[in-house]
Enzyme design. Structure first.
Site, PDB file in Angstrom:
ATOM      1  N   THR A 309       0.856  -1.190   0.000  1.00 19.51           N
ATOM      2  CA  THR A 309       0.000   0.000   0.000  1.00 19.51           C
ATOM      3  C   THR A 309       0.888   1.234   0.000  1.00 19.51           C
ATOM      4  O   THR A 309       2.086   1.146   0.215  1.00 19.51           O
ATOM      5  CB  THR A 309      -0.870   0.117   1.275  1.00 19.51           C
ATOM      6  OG1 THR A 309      -0.024   0.424   2.393  1.00 19.51           O
ATOM      7  CG2 THR A 309      -1.641  -1.157   1.531  1.00 19.51           C
ATOM      8  N   ASP A 310       0.311   2.384  -0.186  1.00 18.29           N
ATOM      9  CA  ASP A 310       1.025   3.614   0.108  1.00 18.29           C
ATOM     10  C   ASP A 310       0.741   3.943   1.580  1.00 18.29           C
ATOM     11  O   ASP A 310      -0.019   3.253   2.271  1.00 18.29           O
ATOM     12  CB  ASP A 310       0.603   4.742  -0.856  1.00 18.29           C
ATOM     13  CG  ASP A 310       1.668   5.830  -0.935  1.00 18.29           C
ATOM     14  OD1 ASP A 310       2.498   5.942  -0.004  1.00 18.29           O
ATOM     15  OD2 ASP A 310       1.677   6.596  -1.920  1.00 18.29           O
ATOM     16  N   TRP A 311       1.349   5.013   2.041  1.00 15.10           N
ATOM     17  CA  TRP A 311       1.380   5.400   3.461  1.00 15.10           C
ATOM     18  C   TRP A 311      -0.031   5.524   4.071  1.00 15.10           C
ATOM     19  O   TRP A 311      -0.811   6.392   3.673  1.00 15.10           O
ATOM     20  CB  TRP A 311       2.107   6.737   3.550  1.00 15.10           C
ATOM     21  CG  TRP A 311       2.398   7.251   4.900  1.00 15.10           C
ATOM     22  CD1 TRP A 311       1.570   7.992   5.685  1.00 15.10           C
ATOM     23  CD2 TRP A 311       3.626   7.099   5.627  1.00 15.10           C
ATOM     24  NE1 TRP A 311       2.205   8.308   6.847  1.00 15.10           N
ATOM     25  CE2 TRP A 311       3.466   7.778   6.848  1.00 15.10           C
ATOM     26  CE3 TRP A 311       4.839   6.457   5.378  1.00 15.10           C
ATOM     27  CZ2 TRP A 311       4.482   7.841   7.810  1.00 15.10           C
ATOM     28  CZ3 TRP A 311       5.842   6.523   6.331  1.00 15.10           C
ATOM     29  CH2 TRP A 311       5.659   7.192   7.524  1.00 15.10           C
TER      30      TRP A 311
END
Ligand code: BGC
Length: 766
Positions: A309-311
């Site tokens: 995932t991203d942050w």
């Protein structure tokens, strides 16, 4: 070279000669053994990624004490109680030396490998997106947008190789790069992180960057290679508002024809991992989009690597996007959509707890967990982390070397793009009195942009103080007696301040009057993501005022742009005799610019995007016929609705090239034919120069209104004065296809025009 590296290299070479399937079988066997031993909690922990601050000594998870040190209790909790399998980022948003990185990662791996029941190494990831962002002393390159302007894939390969080497020198095996987002919207604050507006250019450069990172055969057990992470899948850079992580609306055929090709090319090139778009497309946050993450990515594109995932983007499904009514539901949606690792980054306890519960409740299938963990373990084996969990800086003698700096300098020198050169004012005449003006004239920060020693790049002036700013480089090249500098304005002062005090402006005017030529350095300060959002694409008012003031001295003005995206300069462009775009050229960008100004280097960069003339007239070179109101003189100079400052592919040289004798091997072709398109290119000027030969095509009539033209091939060549070369390109019907209303690639029968420079030939698909 230490024994450890010699043995790593020996193992890599031995593996290199094993048939690829045998290698895979061996790793699969090892994974099977491990999976059988692992508890559900241990598997779920592998899917969790935390940021380094979480396990540092400090007041809170958001901030560690300096100097940074690991907090054993926190680390044990994350790694032993929750079995967290991956860590990212630096602490306190600060770059560290390779020695410090080695110490931090050795301690982490020691705990993971020696104190845990399951003995699985940690997968450490970082954003080294234009060289080693978070390592002090490493080689910072131009950003991707500048690499694209070189139109020379060798520069992407070089950056990949050097970055992989120096990232491993920092003990880190996983790099969140390349960015393959298509830069169609110049307002987007991450425009500079990608390869510009053209899908084909982005694909070619992306493949080379991945080759540089992962090496031949993607053998990342080589301790000089890292696993790449292509991002941000898919359609990240085109939100309607132009602001980061706001909704985009993209029809499927557009997604497939323009945004997907660079990702598909990267997947075919073997990229090991992929990061998901933090945004929302057509109302669906991409992190829970099963159609994109499983149907398209896994089933259709056959991506076998790891999906991260991203942050904080699983939490975002609940807290930001309101598609999940609880954090637990968010975890379920994302994992079931196809996520393997969650970049959590802070609250690992709840992610792990919820995912275990979801499996026990039958809401997430064991198979989905095994599938994710299998991919994570495979990467850890492929990176050779079980045998060599940390690489040591002492084995990397070329870290920060002059040899590496030269690659960065060469890339900058090929990227810097000469946009205007009225009356051939450039190169400058030796002995002229030069005044360097503007906030970008004496700043290492603006040369490097965001992701330089910190997220927003604000520490660069201190850390890179040993490198030359534009002013320093010009001073060195032309002699201190000939060069002076005055900032004129600073970004953080207001226009009122200057108007009231007149301090900066008066001095600038006086100094400009005393000089022979003014190098006016304008653009942007460093930024990325949310902090880089804009309400107007216009160059700041302060800088516009400065340019007007400078021009009053009636001296020749060379406008040097140093910016991550094309800020509108229409008001001041006519006041300038020459315009040079440096993009974000990195630590050696000042030196490269000085070489171009002096004529030691002949500029050869070409714009990888369309430079707009007005902020409500944004468009790309592959616009639709209806977007052209009236063609004025010049290659791509429209008035009215589609006003543009400079076209895609634009870039001047100190010499001239002519094109002639274009030929194509056949004018009628079928799906099985290959067309050979060739042309003579001649350097008709007086000095050696590099030229980018570009082949475009136009589909004359199609079932969906066709693009006016599309770049299909390019090659950068060098020609001595008077030299001619014949350049050939191969094309098939597949290269000329588009995605139709049924979302299928198709080459429709009919006429296509093939164009190189002003030469063109029509061919007919049957
Ligand atoms: C960015 C990613 C980056 C990640 C980790 C996010 O905010 O969108 O591109 O890789 O942070 O630093």
């Amino acid at each position: 070279m230490s024994e450890k590296v010699i043995s790593c290299l020996t193992i890599s070479w031995a593996l290199f000669f094993l048939p690829i399937n045998a290698l895979a079988d061996k790793i699969d066997d090892k994974i099977d053994v491990l999976l059988k031993k692992m508890t559900l909690e241990e598997k779920v922990g592998q899917m969790a990624q935390i940021t380094l601050d979480v396990v540092g000594k400090g007041k809170s998870r958001l901030e560690s004490y300096e100097p940074f040190s690991l907090d054993t209790i926190k680390l044990e909790d994350a790694l032993l109680n929750y079995h967290v399998g991956s860590i990212l980022n630096t602490a306190n948003n600060k770059a560290r030396t390779p020695q410090v990185w080695h110490s931090i990662i050795s301690q982490i791996q020691d705990l993971a490998m020696n104190k845990s029941h399951i003995k699985i190494p940690i997968l450490y990831g970082i954003d080294a997106i234009h060289g080693t962002t978070y390592t002090i002393g490493g080689t910072l390159f131009p950003h991707e947008i500048a690499l694209a302007a070189t139109f020379n894939p060798a520069n992407a390969l070089n950056m990949g190789e050097v970055t992989a080497y120096e990232t491993r020198a920092s003990g880190i095996p996983w790099n969140f790069s390349p960015v393959l987002d298509l830069g169609l919207n110049p307002c987007f604050p991450r425009q500079f992180e990608g390869f510009g507006e053209d899908p084909y250019l982005g694909s070619v450069m992306g493949i080379q960057l991945i080759k540089g990172y992962e090496g031949i055969n993607n053998d990342v057990s080589n301790p000089r290679k890292v696993a790449s992470c292509i991002k941000h899948f898919l359609g990240y850079a085109v939100p309607i508002s132009g602001k980061d992580r706001t909704p985009a609306y993209i029809p499927e055929n557009i997604l497939r024809e323009y945004h997907l090709p660079a990702f598909k090319a990267a997947i075919d090139a073997g990229a090991k991992t992929i990061m998901i778009n933090s945004g929302i497309i057509n109302g669906i946050p991409v992190h829970c989009n099963y159609a994109l993450l499983t149907k398209l990515l896994r089933e259709e594109l056959g991506f076998k690597g790891l999906v991260v995932t991203d942050w904080g983007d699983i939490e975002n499904l609940h807290t930001r996007d309101h598609v999940a009514s609880s954090d637990k539901e968010a975890v379920k949606m994302a994992i079931n959509a196809g996520i393997d690792i969650s970049m959590i980054a802070y609250n690992y306890e709840s992610f792990c707890k919820y995912l275990v519960q979801l499996v026990n409740e039958g809401e997430v299938k064991q198979n989905r967990i095994n599938d994710a963990v299998r991919r994570i373990l495979r990467l850890k084996f492929e990176l050779d982390l079980f045998e060599h969990p940390v690489t040591n800086y002492t084995d990397y003698p070329k870290f920060g070397s002059d040899e590496f700096a030269k690659y960065s300098y060469n890339a900058a020198a090929e990227a810097i793009t000469l946009l205007k050169n009225k009356n051939e004012i450039l190169p400058l005449i030796k002995g002229e009195k030069i005044l360097v003006v503007g906030p970008n004239g004496n700043s290492m920060r603006s040369l490097n942009g965001g992701w330089s020693y910190s997220w927003q790049g604000e520490k660069t002036d201190t850390i890179a103080s040993g490198q030359n700013t534009i002013f320093e480089a010009i001073e060195k090249r032309f002699g201190p007696e000939n060069v002076s500098y005055i900032a004129g304005v600073q970004y953080d002062n207001t226009i009122e301040y200057y108007k009231e005090t007149k301090v900066g402006f008066d001095k600038v005017f006086q100094k400009a009057q005393q000089s022979d030529v003014v190098i006016l350095c304008l653009g942007e300060n460093s930024y990325t993501e949310g902090p880089g959002n804009l309400n107007s694409l216009n160059l700041s008012e302060l800088q516009i005022e400065l340019a007007i003031e400078v021009s009053k001295a009636a001296k020749p003005v060379v406008l040097v742009l140093n910016e991550g995206r094309p800020r509108i300069i229409a008001v001041i462009e006519p006041l300038c005799n020459a315009v040079i775009q440096t993009f974000l050229p990195g630590n050696y960008g000042g030196d490269a610019l000085a070489s171009i100004l002096s004529g030691d280097i002949n500029p050869s960069g070409k714009l990888p995007y369309t430079y707009p003339k007005a902020s409500n007239s944004l468009g790309t070179y592959f616009h639709k016929p209806s977007e052209v109101v009236k063609t004025m003189e010049g290659a791509y100079n429209y008035s009215g609705d589609f006003a543009l400052q400079y076209p895609f592919g634009w870039g001047l040289s100190y010499t001239n090239f002519t094109y002639s004798n274009m030929k194509v091997s056949k004018t009628k072709f079928t799906k099985d034919d290959e067309l050979l398109v060739s042309v003579d290119v001649m350097n008709v000027g007086k000095r050696i120069g590099k030229e980018v030969v570009m082949l475009y095509s136009s589909d004359i009539y199609a079932s969906l209104t066709p693009d006016v033209k599309r770049l299909r091939r390019f090659e950068k060549i060098e020609l001595r004065a008077g030299e001619t070369k014949r350049i050939s390109f191969k094309l098939t019907a597949k290269d000329l296809a588009f995605v139709n209303q049924n979302n299928k690639w198709i080459c429709e029968p009919g006429e296509f025009k093939l164009m190189i420079d002003k030469q063109s030939i029509s061919v007919f698909f049957e």
